[in-house]
Design a protein around this motif. Structure first.
Motif, mmCIF file in Angstrom:
data_model
loop_
_atom_site.group_PDB
_atom_site.id
_atom_site.type_symbol
_atom_site.label_atom_id
_atom_site.label_comp_id
_atom_site.label_asym_id
_atom_site.label_seq_id
_atom_site.Cartn_x
_atom_site.Cartn_y
_atom_site.Cartn_z
ATOM 1 N N TYR A 80 0.855 -1.207 0.000
ATOM 2 C CA TYR A 80 0.000 0.000 0.000
ATOM 3 C C TYR A 80 0.889 1.255 0.000
ATOM 4 C CZ TYR A 80 -2.388 3.799 2.491
ATOM 5 O OH TYR A 80 -2.851 5.026 2.897
ATOM 6 N N GLU A 110 -4.696 4.142 -8.323
ATOM 7 C CA GLU A 110 -5.500 2.913 -8.463
ATOM 8 C C GLU A 110 -4.846 1.778 -7.681
ATOM 9 O OE1 GLU A 110 -4.461 4.628 -11.280
ATOM 10 O OE2 GLU A 110 -6.365 5.720 -11.329
ATOM 11 N N GLN A 128 -2.801 2.048 -5.163
ATOM 12 C CA GLN A 128 -2.888 2.297 -3.731
ATOM 13 C C GLN A 128 -4.280 1.954 -3.204
ATOM 14 O OE1 GLN A 128 -2.452 6.287 -1.996
ATOM 15 N NE2 GLN A 128 -0.799 5.413 -0.776
ATOM 16 N N GLU A 129 -5.285 2.337 -4.005
ATOM 17 C CA GLU A 129 -6.660 2.029 -3.594
ATOM 18 C C GLU A 129 -6.884 0.520 -3.495
ATOM 19 O OE1 GLU A 129 -10.080 3.804 -5.750
ATOM 20 O OE2 GLU A 129 -9.049 5.655 -5.163
ATOM 21 N N ARG A 130 -6.339 -0.185 -4.485
ATOM 22 C CA ARG A 130 -6.486 -1.643 -4.493
ATOM 23 C C ARG A 130 -5.837 -2.251 -3.257
ATOM 24 N NH1 ARG A 130 -4.904 -2.096 -9.605
ATOM 25 N NH2 ARG A 130 -2.792 -2.750 -9.037
ATOM 26 N N HIS A 140 -7.786 -1.438 -0.113
ATOM 27 C CA HIS A 140 -9.014 -2.228 0.009
ATOM 28 C C HIS A 140 -8.700 -3.631 0.540
ATOM 29 C CE1 HIS A 140 -13.134 -3.150 -0.557
ATOM 30 N NE2 HIS A 140 -12.900 -4.090 -1.445
#
Ligand code: PXP
Length: 393
Positions: free
Chosen positions: A310, A317, A319-321, A324
Protein backbone atom coordinates in the motif's frame (compact mmCIF):
# COMPACT_ATOMS: atom_id res chain seq x y z
CA UNK A 1 -28.59 -9.33 28.01
CA UNK A 2 -31.08 -7.63 25.70
CA UNK A 3 -30.32 -9.88 22.71
CA UNK A 4 -30.46 -13.63 23.03
CA UNK A 5 -28.34 -15.15 20.28
CA UNK A 6 -28.80 -18.84 19.58
CA UNK A 7 -26.79 -20.95 17.16
CA UNK A 8 -28.58 -23.98 15.78
CA UNK A 9 -26.89 -27.38 15.66
CA UNK A 10 -27.13 -27.26 11.86
CA UNK A 11 -24.38 -24.64 11.71
CA UNK A 12 -22.48 -26.13 14.65
CA UNK A 13 -19.11 -26.57 12.97
CA UNK A 14 -19.00 -23.38 10.94
CA UNK A 15 -16.46 -20.82 12.21
CA UNK A 16 -18.53 -17.97 13.58
CA UNK A 17 -17.37 -15.26 15.97
CA UNK A 18 -20.31 -15.61 18.32
CA UNK A 19 -19.03 -12.97 20.72
CA UNK A 20 -18.78 -10.44 17.91
CA UNK A 21 -22.30 -11.21 16.65
CA UNK A 22 -23.70 -10.87 20.16
CA UNK A 23 -21.84 -7.56 20.57
CA UNK A 24 -23.20 -6.27 17.26
CA UNK A 25 -26.78 -7.19 18.18
CA UNK A 26 -26.43 -5.38 21.50
CA UNK A 27 -24.85 -2.34 19.82
CA UNK A 28 -27.74 -2.27 17.36
CA UNK A 29 -30.32 -2.16 20.14
CA UNK A 30 -28.29 0.59 21.79
CA UNK A 31 -28.22 2.63 18.55
CA UNK A 32 -31.98 2.19 18.21
CA UNK A 33 -32.36 3.35 21.83
CA UNK A 34 -33.98 0.01 22.67
CA UNK A 35 -31.64 -1.09 25.47
CA UNK A 36 -34.54 -2.42 27.51
CA UNK A 37 -35.97 -4.49 24.68
CA UNK A 38 -35.60 -8.26 24.40
CA UNK A 39 -34.90 -9.83 21.03
CA UNK A 40 -34.08 -13.37 20.06
CA UNK A 41 -31.70 -13.86 17.12
CA UNK A 42 -31.37 -17.40 15.84
CA UNK A 43 -28.56 -18.35 13.46
CA UNK A 44 -29.48 -21.45 11.51
CA UNK A 45 -28.78 -23.29 8.27
CA UNK A 46 -30.61 -23.40 4.95
CA UNK A 47 -32.56 -26.59 5.71
CA UNK A 48 -34.15 -25.18 8.85
CA UNK A 49 -34.69 -21.81 7.20
CA UNK A 50 -36.48 -23.48 4.28
CA UNK A 51 -38.78 -25.25 6.74
CA UNK A 52 -39.72 -21.94 8.45
CA UNK A 53 -40.11 -20.23 5.07
CA UNK A 54 -42.52 -22.94 3.97
CA UNK A 55 -44.43 -23.00 7.25
CA UNK A 56 -44.90 -19.25 7.73
CA UNK A 57 -44.66 -17.75 4.23
CA UNK A 58 -45.68 -20.72 2.09
CA UNK A 59 -42.51 -20.22 0.05
CA UNK A 60 -40.17 -22.90 -1.22
CA UNK A 61 -36.49 -22.93 -0.34
CA UNK A 62 -34.45 -20.93 2.17
CA UNK A 63 -34.29 -17.16 2.49
CA UNK A 64 -31.65 -14.98 4.18
CA UNK A 65 -33.62 -13.48 7.09
CA UNK A 66 -37.07 -13.75 8.63
CA UNK A 67 -38.53 -11.52 11.34
CA UNK A 68 -41.39 -12.43 13.63
CA UNK A 69 -42.63 -9.45 15.68
CA UNK A 70 -43.86 -10.44 19.13
CA UNK A 71 -47.61 -10.81 19.02
CA UNK A 72 -50.29 -12.19 21.22
CA UNK A 73 -50.94 -15.86 20.65
CA UNK A 74 -54.24 -17.58 20.02
CA UNK A 75 -54.47 -18.02 23.78
CA UNK A 76 -55.09 -14.26 24.14
CA UNK A 77 -51.98 -13.58 26.21
CA UNK A 78 -50.12 -10.42 25.16
CA UNK A 79 -46.30 -10.63 25.07
CA UNK A 80 -44.36 -8.61 27.66
CA UNK A 81 -44.12 -4.96 26.64
CA UNK A 82 -40.38 -4.97 26.02
CA UNK A 83 -40.35 -8.12 23.88
CA UNK A 84 -39.70 -7.26 20.24
CA UNK A 85 -39.77 -10.71 18.71
CA UNK A 86 -37.51 -13.14 16.86
CA UNK A 87 -35.10 -12.86 13.98
CA UNK A 88 -33.97 -15.94 12.06
CA UNK A 89 -30.82 -15.65 9.95
CA UNK A 90 -29.56 -18.33 7.57
CA UNK A 91 -25.78 -18.51 7.83
CA UNK A 92 -25.61 -20.63 4.66
CA UNK A 93 -27.48 -18.06 2.58
CA UNK A 94 -25.52 -15.21 4.18
CA UNK A 95 -22.28 -16.95 3.23
CA UNK A 96 -23.35 -17.27 -0.42
CA UNK A 97 -24.47 -13.65 -0.55
CA UNK A 98 -21.26 -12.47 1.10
CA UNK A 99 -19.22 -14.33 -1.52
CA UNK A 100 -21.22 -12.76 -4.35
CA UNK A 101 -20.88 -9.25 -2.94
CA UNK A 102 -17.21 -9.56 -2.00
CA UNK A 103 -17.86 -9.07 1.71
CA UNK A 104 -16.99 -11.15 4.72
CA UNK A 105 -19.57 -13.50 6.23
CA UNK A 106 -19.87 -11.40 9.39
CA UNK A 107 -20.37 -8.26 7.31
CA UNK A 108 -23.35 -9.87 5.57
CA UNK A 109 -24.73 -11.36 8.80
CA UNK A 110 -24.60 -7.90 10.38
CA UNK A 111 -26.54 -6.43 7.44
CA UNK A 112 -29.16 -9.15 7.77
CA UNK A 113 -29.52 -8.66 11.53
CA UNK A 114 -30.08 -4.93 10.94
CA UNK A 115 -32.63 -5.67 8.23
CA UNK A 116 -34.48 -8.13 10.46
CA UNK A 117 -34.42 -5.74 13.40
CA UNK A 118 -35.90 -2.86 11.37
CA UNK A 119 -38.72 -5.17 10.32
CA UNK A 120 -39.35 -5.98 13.99
CA UNK A 121 -39.75 -2.32 14.84
CA UNK A 122 -42.19 -1.69 12.02
CA UNK A 123 -40.23 -0.87 8.87
CA UNK A 124 -41.41 -2.65 5.73
CA UNK A 125 -39.76 -2.20 2.35
CA UNK A 126 -42.70 -3.90 0.64
CA UNK A 127 -45.16 -1.15 1.65
CA UNK A 128 -43.93 1.49 -0.79
CA UNK A 129 -40.89 2.54 -2.76
CA UNK A 130 -40.40 5.55 -0.49
CA UNK A 131 -40.35 3.34 2.59
CA UNK A 132 -37.99 0.89 0.89
CA UNK A 133 -35.56 3.76 0.27
CA UNK A 134 -35.92 5.06 3.82
CA UNK A 135 -35.28 1.59 5.24
CA UNK A 136 -32.31 1.05 2.94
CA UNK A 137 -30.73 4.39 3.98
CA UNK A 138 -31.27 3.68 7.67
CA UNK A 139 -29.76 0.20 7.27
CA UNK A 140 -26.65 1.68 5.70
CA UNK A 141 -26.35 4.30 8.43
CA UNK A 142 -26.72 1.73 11.21
CA UNK A 143 -24.21 -0.59 9.58
CA UNK A 144 -21.69 2.23 9.40
CA UNK A 145 -22.24 3.08 13.06
CA UNK A 146 -21.92 -0.53 14.21
CA UNK A 147 -18.76 -1.04 12.24
CA UNK A 148 -17.10 2.06 13.58
CA UNK A 149 -18.07 1.28 17.20
CA UNK A 150 -14.48 0.18 17.78
CA UNK A 151 -13.10 -1.26 20.98
CA UNK A 152 -10.39 1.38 21.14
CA UNK A 153 -11.31 4.93 20.16
CA UNK A 154 -8.22 5.12 17.96
CA UNK A 155 -5.29 2.84 17.24
CA UNK A 156 -2.29 2.80 19.52
CA UNK A 157 0.97 4.07 18.12
CA UNK A 158 4.07 1.95 18.74
CA UNK A 159 7.41 3.39 17.66
CA UNK A 160 10.11 1.16 16.24
CA UNK A 161 13.50 2.52 17.34
CA UNK A 162 15.68 0.13 15.28
CA UNK A 163 17.09 2.96 13.20
CA UNK A 164 18.40 4.83 16.20
CA UNK A 165 20.54 1.73 16.68
CA UNK A 166 21.39 1.74 12.96
CA UNK A 167 23.03 5.16 13.39
CA UNK A 168 24.87 3.95 16.50
CA UNK A 169 26.16 0.84 14.74
CA UNK A 170 27.47 2.97 11.85
CA UNK A 171 30.34 3.98 14.17
CA UNK A 172 30.23 1.01 16.52
CA UNK A 173 30.00 3.29 19.56
CA UNK A 174 27.37 3.99 22.19
CA UNK A 175 25.50 6.93 20.63
CA UNK A 176 22.67 7.43 19.91
CA UNK A 177 21.17 5.01 22.40
CA UNK A 178 17.86 3.37 21.34
CA UNK A 179 17.02 2.85 25.02
CA UNK A 180 17.10 6.57 25.68
CA UNK A 181 15.24 7.16 22.40
CA UNK A 182 12.49 4.78 23.54
CA UNK A 183 12.02 6.78 26.74
CA UNK A 184 11.74 10.01 24.73
CA UNK A 185 9.11 8.38 22.48
CA UNK A 186 7.13 7.39 25.55
CA UNK A 187 7.45 10.88 27.02
CA UNK A 188 6.04 12.25 23.77
CA UNK A 189 3.01 9.95 24.12
CA UNK A 190 3.87 6.78 22.18
CA UNK A 191 1.84 3.80 23.36
CA UNK A 192 4.53 1.20 22.81
CA UNK A 193 8.08 0.49 21.70
CA UNK A 194 9.09 -2.02 19.04
CA UNK A 195 12.58 -3.40 18.36
CA UNK A 196 13.71 -6.08 15.97
CA UNK A 197 16.53 -8.21 17.34
CA UNK A 198 17.93 -9.60 14.11
CA UNK A 199 20.06 -12.71 13.95
CA UNK A 200 22.87 -10.67 12.37
CA UNK A 201 22.53 -7.95 15.08
CA UNK A 202 22.81 -5.25 12.45
CA UNK A 203 21.09 -2.65 14.62
CA UNK A 204 19.44 -3.68 17.91
CA UNK A 205 21.77 -5.56 20.29
CA UNK A 206 20.97 -8.00 23.09
CA UNK A 207 21.90 -5.32 25.63
CA UNK A 208 19.25 -2.99 24.16
CA UNK A 209 16.48 -5.56 24.56
CA UNK A 210 17.46 -6.35 28.14
CA UNK A 211 17.63 -2.68 29.12
CA UNK A 212 14.41 -1.85 27.30
CA UNK A 213 12.66 -4.58 29.27
CA UNK A 214 13.62 -2.69 32.41
CA UNK A 215 12.87 0.82 31.18
CA UNK A 216 9.86 0.66 28.84
CA UNK A 217 6.79 1.82 30.74
CA UNK A 218 4.25 1.22 28.00
CA UNK A 219 4.55 -2.04 26.02
CA UNK A 220 7.62 -3.68 24.58
CA UNK A 221 7.03 -5.59 21.37
CA UNK A 222 9.98 -7.72 20.28
CA UNK A 223 10.06 -8.36 16.57
CA UNK A 224 11.96 -11.54 15.76
CA UNK A 225 12.58 -14.43 13.44
CA UNK A 226 11.27 -17.78 14.58
CA UNK A 227 14.70 -19.27 15.32
CA UNK A 228 15.78 -21.07 18.51
CA UNK A 229 18.42 -18.53 19.58
CA UNK A 230 16.04 -15.57 19.48
CA UNK A 231 13.11 -17.57 20.87
CA UNK A 232 15.27 -18.37 23.92
CA UNK A 233 16.18 -14.69 24.38
CA UNK A 234 12.51 -13.70 24.14
CA UNK A 235 11.53 -16.29 26.76
CA UNK A 236 14.29 -15.11 29.06
CA UNK A 237 13.65 -11.36 28.66
CA UNK A 238 9.84 -11.55 28.61
CA UNK A 239 8.64 -8.72 26.34
CA UNK A 240 4.97 -7.72 26.53
CA UNK A 241 4.45 -9.39 23.15
CA UNK A 242 6.47 -10.72 20.26
CA UNK A 243 5.97 -10.33 16.53
CA UNK A 244 7.20 -13.14 14.33
CA UNK A 245 8.65 -11.91 11.05
CA UNK A 246 10.57 -13.57 8.22
CA UNK A 247 14.22 -12.62 8.08
CA UNK A 248 16.72 -12.72 5.27
CA UNK A 249 20.35 -11.78 5.71
CA UNK A 250 20.57 -9.73 2.52
CA UNK A 251 17.38 -7.68 2.83
CA UNK A 252 17.52 -3.99 3.77
CA UNK A 253 14.35 -4.33 5.83
CA UNK A 254 11.67 -7.01 6.34
CA UNK A 255 10.48 -7.66 2.80
CA UNK A 256 7.27 -9.62 3.07
CA UNK A 257 4.98 -11.26 5.55
CA UNK A 258 5.78 -14.59 7.18
CA UNK A 259 4.57 -17.60 5.22
CA UNK A 260 2.57 -19.08 8.08
CA UNK A 261 1.05 -21.77 5.85
CA UNK A 262 4.45 -23.16 4.97
CA UNK A 263 5.77 -22.89 8.54
CA UNK A 264 2.64 -23.77 10.49
CA UNK A 265 4.25 -26.45 12.64
CA UNK A 266 7.26 -24.37 13.70
CA UNK A 267 5.13 -21.30 14.31
CA UNK A 268 2.63 -23.31 16.37
CA UNK A 269 5.46 -24.69 18.51
CA UNK A 270 6.82 -21.23 19.30
CA UNK A 271 3.33 -19.92 20.05
CA UNK A 272 2.91 -22.81 22.50
CA UNK A 273 6.15 -21.87 24.30
CA UNK A 274 5.20 -18.19 24.42
CA UNK A 275 1.73 -19.02 25.69
CA UNK A 276 3.24 -20.94 28.60
CA UNK A 277 5.37 -17.88 29.39
CA UNK A 278 2.33 -15.56 29.11
CA UNK A 279 3.67 -13.72 26.04
CA UNK A 280 1.08 -12.97 23.33
CA UNK A 281 2.24 -13.60 19.77
CA UNK A 282 1.62 -11.50 16.71
CA UNK A 283 2.48 -12.71 13.22
CA UNK A 284 3.49 -10.30 10.48
CA UNK A 285 1.52 -11.41 7.41
CA UNK A 286 0.74 -10.11 3.95
CA UNK A 287 -2.90 -9.08 3.60
CA UNK A 288 -3.94 -12.52 2.39
CA UNK A 289 -6.92 -14.52 3.65
CA UNK A 290 -5.07 -17.86 3.71
CA UNK A 291 -2.22 -16.41 5.78
CA UNK A 292 -4.64 -14.75 8.20
CA UNK A 293 -6.45 -18.07 8.63
CA UNK A 294 -3.15 -19.91 9.12
CA UNK A 295 -2.15 -17.41 11.84
CA UNK A 296 -5.47 -18.02 13.56
CA UNK A 297 -5.08 -21.80 13.26
CA UNK A 298 -1.56 -21.59 14.68
CA UNK A 299 -2.94 -19.91 17.81
CA UNK A 300 -1.69 -16.34 17.30
CA UNK A 301 -3.31 -13.57 19.32
CA UNK A 302 -2.59 -10.86 16.75
CA UNK A 303 -1.73 -10.51 13.10
CA UNK A 304 0.22 -7.50 11.96
CA UNK A 305 -0.87 -6.72 8.42
CA UNK A 306 1.96 -5.77 6.09
CA UNK A 307 1.21 -2.31 4.71
CA UNK A 308 4.32 -2.20 2.47
CA UNK A 309 2.58 -2.67 -0.88
CA UNK A 310 0.00 0.00 0.00
CA UNK A 311 2.77 2.43 0.98
CA UNK A 312 4.88 1.76 -2.09
CA UNK A 313 2.04 1.92 -4.62
CA UNK A 314 2.92 4.13 -7.57
CA UNK A 315 -0.54 5.01 -8.80
CA UNK A 316 -3.76 6.00 -7.06
CA UNK A 317 -5.50 2.91 -8.46
CA UNK A 318 -2.80 0.63 -7.13
CA UNK A 319 -2.89 2.30 -3.73
CA UNK A 320 -6.66 2.03 -3.59
CA UNK A 321 -6.49 -1.64 -4.49
CA UNK A 322 -3.90 -2.34 -1.81
CA UNK A 323 -5.83 -0.31 0.74
CA UNK A 324 -9.01 -2.23 0.01
CA UNK A 325 -7.16 -5.50 0.53
CA UNK A 326 -5.83 -4.35 3.91
CA UNK A 327 -9.32 -3.17 4.86
CA UNK A 328 -10.86 -6.54 3.92
CA UNK A 329 -8.18 -8.56 5.67
CA UNK A 330 -8.36 -6.40 8.81
CA UNK A 331 -12.10 -7.04 8.94
CA UNK A 332 -11.69 -10.75 8.30
CA UNK A 333 -8.97 -11.12 10.95
CA UNK A 334 -10.94 -9.12 13.51
CA UNK A 335 -14.10 -11.08 12.83
CA UNK A 336 -12.27 -14.36 13.25
CA UNK A 337 -11.25 -13.27 16.74
CA UNK A 338 -7.72 -12.06 16.04
CA UNK A 339 -6.47 -8.67 17.15
CA UNK A 340 -5.08 -6.63 14.30
CA UNK A 341 -1.96 -4.48 14.06
CA UNK A 342 -0.52 -2.92 10.93
CA UNK A 343 2.79 -1.56 9.83
CA UNK A 344 5.69 -1.21 7.43
CA UNK A 345 6.36 1.83 5.30
CA UNK A 346 3.73 4.00 7.01
CA UNK A 347 4.59 7.71 7.01
CA UNK A 348 3.05 11.11 7.71
CA UNK A 349 1.29 11.19 4.34
CA UNK A 350 -0.10 7.68 3.99
CA UNK A 351 -0.94 6.70 7.59
CA UNK A 352 -4.34 8.35 7.99
CA UNK A 353 -6.58 5.91 6.03
CA UNK A 354 -4.95 2.93 7.74
CA UNK A 355 -5.31 4.53 11.19
CA UNK A 356 -8.99 5.18 10.45
CA UNK A 357 -9.79 1.50 9.84
CA UNK A 358 -12.08 0.42 12.67
CA UNK A 359 -10.38 -2.92 13.29
CA UNK A 360 -6.79 -1.82 13.84
CA UNK A 361 -5.46 -2.03 17.39
CA UNK A 362 -1.96 -0.70 16.90
CA UNK A 363 0.30 0.81 14.25
CA UNK A 364 4.00 0.01 14.25
CA UNK A 365 6.01 2.83 12.70
CA UNK A 366 9.78 3.28 12.60
CA UNK A 367 11.62 4.71 9.64
CA UNK A 368 9.39 7.72 8.95
CA UNK A 369 9.43 8.89 12.56
CA UNK A 370 13.16 8.35 13.13
CA UNK A 371 13.98 10.11 9.81
CA UNK A 372 11.86 13.09 10.76
CA UNK A 373 13.41 13.12 14.22
CA UNK A 374 16.78 13.98 12.66
CA UNK A 375 15.26 17.26 11.49
CA UNK A 376 12.68 18.21 14.11
CA UNK A 377 13.69 16.19 17.19
CA UNK A 378 12.35 12.81 18.32
CA UNK A 379 9.62 14.09 20.61
CA UNK A 380 8.28 16.45 17.93
CA UNK A 381 8.38 13.69 15.33
CA UNK A 382 6.38 11.34 17.61
CA UNK A 383 3.88 14.07 18.54
CA UNK A 384 3.30 14.93 14.88
CA UNK A 385 2.57 11.29 14.09
CA UNK A 386 0.33 10.98 17.13
CA UNK A 387 -1.63 14.04 16.03
CA UNK A 388 -2.51 12.31 12.76
CA UNK A 389 -3.30 8.94 14.33
CA UNK A 390 -5.36 10.41 17.17
CA UNK A 391 -7.35 12.57 14.76
CA UNK A 392 -9.31 9.50 13.71
CA UNK A 393 -10.80 8.93 17.17
N1 PXP B 1 6.38 -3.86 11.33
C1 PXP B 1 7.30 -4.79 11.02
C2 PXP B 1 6.91 -6.22 11.19
C3 PXP B 1 8.57 -4.44 10.54
O1 PXP B 1 9.47 -5.40 10.22
C4 PXP B 1 8.90 -3.08 10.45
C5 PXP B 1 10.27 -2.67 10.01
O2 PXP B 1 11.19 -3.01 10.97
C6 PXP B 1 7.91 -2.13 10.80
C7 PXP B 1 6.66 -2.55 11.21
C8 PXP B 1 8.16 -0.67 10.73
O3 PXP B 1 8.35 -0.31 9.40
P1 PXP B 1 8.87 1.13 9.06
O4 PXP B 1 10.24 1.24 9.65
O5 PXP B 1 8.87 1.16 7.57
O6 PXP B 1 7.93 2.09 9.68
Amino acid sequence: MPTHCTFSAEIGRQPLNRKLLQQRCDTLLHLLKLERAEVSVVFLGDAEMAAYNEQYRKKQGPTNVLSFPAAGGDDGFAPPENELGDILVSVDTARREAGREGHSLHHRLTELIIHGMLHLIGYDHERSEAEALRMWDYEKELFQQIQTARSVAMPYLAINVDHVATVRQARGGAEPDPVLAASLCELAGADGIVVHLREDRRHIQDRDVRLLRQTVKTRLNLEMANVPEIVDIALEVGPDMITLVPEKRKELTTEGGLDVLANAKKVGKTIGKMRKAGIPVSIFVDPDAAQVQAALDAGATYVELHTGRYCEARTMEEQEREFHLIEQMAELAYESGLRVNAGHGLDYRNVHPIAALPFIDELSIGHAVISRAVLVGLENAVREMLAIVRAVG
